[in-house]
Design an enzyme around this catalytic site. Structure first.
Site, PDB file in Angstrom:
ATOM      1  N   ASP A  85       0.843  -1.198   0.000  1.00 28.30           N
ATOM      2  CA  ASP A  85       0.000   0.000   0.000  1.00 28.30           C
ATOM      3  C   ASP A  85       0.877   1.246   0.000  1.00 28.30           C
ATOM      4  OD1 ASP A  85      -2.590  -1.400   0.363  1.00 28.30           O
ATOM      5  OD2 ASP A  85      -1.726  -1.922   2.313  1.00 28.30           O
ATOM      6  N   ASP A 101       0.414   4.865   1.541  1.00 33.54           N
ATOM      7  CA  ASP A 101      -0.385   5.774   2.357  1.00 33.54           C
ATOM      8  C   ASP A 101       0.244   7.162   2.361  1.00 33.54           C
ATOM      9  OD1 ASP A 101      -2.053   3.662   2.962  1.00 33.54           O
ATOM     10  OD2 ASP A 101      -0.993   3.162   4.821  1.00 33.54           O
ATOM     11  N   ASP A 156       2.815   4.630  15.427  1.00 33.12           N
ATOM     12  CA  ASP A 156       3.048   3.550  16.385  1.00 33.12           C
ATOM     13  C   ASP A 156       4.518   3.167  16.526  1.00 33.12           C
ATOM     14  OD1 ASP A 156       3.123   2.464  13.845  1.00 33.12           O
ATOM     15  OD2 ASP A 156       1.477   1.049  14.160  1.00 33.12           O
TER      16      ASP A 156
END
Length: 458
Positions: free
Chosen positions: A63, A65, A158
């Site tokens: 992906d 992002d 995170d």
């Protein structure tokens, strides 16, 4: 030495174009279109997280992002092919056919009472929704739409390896949390206080494990140590989200490694409670050997580019617990085998659904695989040919092969019969079916009773 709390810095390490391996040729055309249009619209925009990390590791990102200082409403105004999703995290999805580029507004800190940030004011939209946040009593973020600066966004991410920002405007990488150093050290490390970050979102414990196995890295001791103690927080995660995590953990080519790491960190029980109990007590060696082989086969198929259905592994994890339930219900012959089977299946599926919400499109194949395990024993007459035409036959046959590999004996004979039957010519198949004895073929037929002649009246 690294402390227990790792903070993102307000002054990032900036890596010039010649000092890194990220290139526009590694980034999808659609992601570049989004970056360029946001920049052209006067906004800051960066490729962020896994897209940057994977390119640096020499992998192809799954992906791409993007993070920006444009609000979701401002993003939507720039892209006709944009849809806004999510209540917990408000996101923009830019849709290019099947390709979706996810765009998130920089996250801010929850103590920003006046919500001061670098997010541009949208004066044209006076009725825009107010930004707000909400936490549960356990500290889990239920809603998180506080926007901020890129520096705050970096602190809110995170793991350090996901706090890397690539700009298509100047081709530089901005590293706010020593993510590049951790990539070189091959370690997974949380940003901020680990316990607080896990309480905010317990799924981060699963992400730490998944990144470690996927990227062939170790979890830093400060990031790993709170996980077994905080594992009970997973009980607060909705079952539907747990199914999404199941797909990521077990259908990414690292199912076996993830299974064992989950078990070691007291997390497996929140996916598969029955199997977790068997594993902890070492109470059924056949069940443990069976699931181990299924995990190995699943990883091999995925890494070989072959198709895998989520239903097969789920059916395998539950199978031996289902058999135990069936046997328990049949004690004393108080229930017919078929009734016991369906009663046990209903009970065990209800328990499993409380942990992981399995969609109906996968429940049906699971049940078919289980039912066919019984039917594969019945091969007399035309039954074998009908089973061969069943849409789940191949999955049930593969399931039987693994069971036979673990248990041997009669199961191995049965598996061999089906293997030979599929490869045999039509004439040979007919002979094989004729040679199979039905359920009553071993018992002798009773001779018909002779009618007694009526006795003569006295």
């Amino acid at each position: 030495m690294l402390g227990k709390t790792t903070k993102a810095t307000t002054s990032p390490l900036v890596i010039e174009r010649g000092g890194h391996t990220v290139s526009r040729k590694n980034i999808s055309d659609n992601a570049l279109k989004v970056l360029y249009r946001l920049n052209k619209g006067g906004y800051d925009a960066y490729l962020v997280g896994g897209g940057v990390r994977d390119i640096l590791l020499g992998q192809q990102p799954k992906d791409f992002d993007i993070a920006t200082n444009a609000t979701p409403e401002q993003i939507k105004a720039l892209f006709r092919n944009c849809r806004l999703i999510g209540r917990r995290f408000r996101l923009a999805h830019i849709v290019f056919g099947r390709d979706i580029i996810e765009v998130a507004t920089f996250r801010g800190h929850h103590d920003n009472a006046d919500n001061k940030s670098s997010v541009k004011k949208d004066s044209a939209n006076k009725n825009a929704k107010k930004q707000h946040s909400k936490q549960s009593e356990h500290g889990m973020l239920l809603r998180d739409n506080i926007y901020g600066t890129i520096e705050e966004d970096a602190e809110r991410r995170d793991f350090t390896i996901n706090s890397l920002y690539y700009s298509a405007r100047d081709f530089k990488i901005y590293d706010f949390a020593n993510g590049l150093a951790d990539i070189e050290k091959k370690q997974i490390r949380l940003i901020g206080d680990p316990e607080t970050r896990y309480r905010e979102d317990p799924v981060r414990m699963l992400r730490a494990i998944r990144f470690a196995t996927k990227l062939d890295m170790k979890i830093h001791k400060d990031t790993a140590s709170p996980i077994p103690t905080l594992a009970p927080l997973m009980a607060n995660i909705p079952a539907a989200r747990m199914f999404e995590e199941y797909l990521k953990l077990f259908l990414g080519g690292k199912a076996q490694a993830n299974f064992h790491l989950l078990a070691e960190n007291n997390l497996l029980q929140y996916f598969f409670p029955q199997m977790s109990q068997i594993l902890a007590a070492n109470s059924n060696k056949a069940a443990i050997a069976f699931i181990e082989q299924v995990l190995i086969n699943t990883d091999k198929r995925i890494n070989d580019g072959l198709r895998v259905t989520p239903a097969f592994l789920l059916a395998a994890v539950i199978w031996y617990s289902l058999e135990e339930n069936i046997n328990a219900l049949m004690v004393g012959n108080t229930m017919a085998p078929q009734d016991a089977f369906f009663a046990a299946m209903h009970e065990i599926m209800a328990e499993q659904q409380r942990c992981v919400a399995i969609p109906k499109r996968f429940q049906l194949p699971m049940k078919d695989i289980w039912i066919l395990q019984q039917k594969l024993h019945r091969r007399e007459g035309a039954k074998a040919f009908k089973l061969l035409e069943h849409q789940r036959f191949r999955a049930a046959y593969d399931f039987l092969l693994i069971r036979a590999q673990v248990e041997g004996g009669e199961l191995q004979e049965l598996a061999d019969w089906w293997t030979n039957f599929q490869e045999a010519s039509p004439d040979t198949q007919q002979q094989m079916v004729k040679s199979v004895r039905g359920p009553r073929s071993n018992s002798r037929r009773r001779a018909p009773r002779k009618r007694r002649k009526p006795s003569a009246p006295e």
